[in-house]
Design an enzyme around this catalytic site. Structure first.
Site, PDB file in Angstrom:
ATOM      1  N   TYR A  13       0.861  -1.176   0.000  1.00 17.11           N
ATOM      2  CA  TYR A  13       0.000   0.000   0.000  1.00 17.11           C
ATOM      3  C   TYR A  13       0.901   1.231   0.000  1.00 17.11           C
ATOM      4  CZ  TYR A  13      -3.735   3.134   1.771  1.00 17.11           C
ATOM      5  OH  TYR A  13      -4.641   4.153   1.967  1.00 17.11           O
ATOM      6  N   LYS A  59      -1.311  -1.111  -4.207  1.00 15.77           N
ATOM      7  CA  LYS A  59      -2.333  -0.062  -4.120  1.00 15.77           C
ATOM      8  C   LYS A  59      -1.564   1.242  -4.204  1.00 15.77           C
ATOM      9  CE  LYS A  59      -6.022   1.810  -1.144  1.00 15.77           C
ATOM     10  NZ  LYS A  59      -5.667   3.228  -1.228  1.00 15.77           N
TER      11      LYS A  59
END
Length: 308
Positions: A142, A172
């Site tokens: 992330y 992400k």
């Protein structure tokens, strides 16, 4: 084992509904799942991330919330990605083991942001220790440098990553650096990795350089319109895709100027869906009534293509 379904398209960064006194409102998760699937045509979720106030929840609360999404999403959602990042390694590992035990589709980890990794090797070593605890679960990094301050480029991170983290599945990518994203896509010649873009107002640009899909808060309440943008882009009907992106941007530009964060996202989701999302947890404070009135009026004024 059945083959894993590719994660693509829209992923709602889920909000954590709370009661007025700041406790998690678990009973509304069932209604929330049905709303995403039936009203927004969104069948993937990212739980306990930034929008979900994951770092403001206790470890036990995060586990309970992950379990509730898995339970209510069974046979309804395609993917439930659980964010297991924390400021210390043992908690990340505990959450990773728990996510694996409850059958999560994937886990994601934010870079620790108090004592920060400053070099690629430091970050990879941390991520590797977390991924190791869930050896059968797809692993996502992330990347959100505006919040973490960890600015190690993803392009650099990808070099040799699969050898060090065999479960590495993708990123992400919550940054506006489309050059970095494009270089990642360019390196991904075999298509083994998934790049899910996390800046909703720039999704069309990310799609143009090869993002597979998107994780974002607006897909909770603008998922249907954004799915139509994805369809237009795929046709390709760039003019129509631009129209959807520009209108999403018009709304976000308006609310950002008013002050737009997790609390305001909860307010917007509440008035759009009718599902009570409640207040945020301190130190965040609830959206003002003035914000709610103005944001609702703005969203109601937007005329989507074909009356969508």
């Amino acid at each position: 084992m059945t083959p894993r379904k590719k994660l693509e398209g829209l992923v709602a960064a889920t909000i954590t509904p709370m009661t007025p006194d700041g406790q998690i409102n678990f009973p509304v998760i069932r209604q929330y799942v049905d709303y995403l699937v039936n009203e927004q045509n969104v069948k993937n979720v990212f739980v306990n991330g930034t929008t979900g106030e994951g770092l403001s929840l206790s470890i036990q609360e995060r586990k309970q919330l992950a379990e509730e999404w898995m339970c209510q999403g069974k046979d309804k959602l395609d993917h439930v990605i659980i964010h297991v990042g924390a400021l210390n390694l043992p908690e990340c590992q505990e959450l990773a083991r728990h996510a694996a035990a409850i059958g999560a589709s994937g886990i994601a980890v934010i870079a620790p942001f108090f004592f920060k990794p400053t070099k690629k090797d430091e970050l990879v070593a941390f991520l590797q220790k977390v991924a190791f605890e869930a050896p059968e679960v797809p692993f996502y990094y992330y990347h959100i440098p505006p919040l973490t301050g960890v600015k190690i480029r993803v392009e650099e991170l990808l070099d040799g990553i699969k050898a060090q983290i065999p479960t590495f599945q993708g990123v992400k990518f919550s940054d506006t650096d489309l050059l970095d994203l494009a270089q990642c896509v360019n390196k991904n010649e075999t298509g083994e990795f998934e790049f899910l873009y996390g800046v909703d107002e720039q999704l069309l640009g990310a799609l143009a350089v090869g993002a597979n899909g998107a994780v974002g808060s607006t897909y909770n309440y603008l998922g249907r319109q954004t799915n139509l943008m994805l369809q237009a882009f795929a046709k390709p009907d760039l003019a129509l895709a631009q129209k959807y992106q520009f209108l999403t941007g018009e709304f976000l530009n308006f609310v950002i100027k008013l002050g737009f964060g997790v609390a305001q996202t909860k307010a917007v989701m509440t008035f759009v869906s009718g599902i009570p999302m409640g207040p945020p947890r301190l130190p965040l404070v609830d959206a003002s009534s003035e914000f709610i009135v103005k944001a609702k009026a703005k969203l109601d004024s937007i005329v989507w293509p074909h009356g969508d």
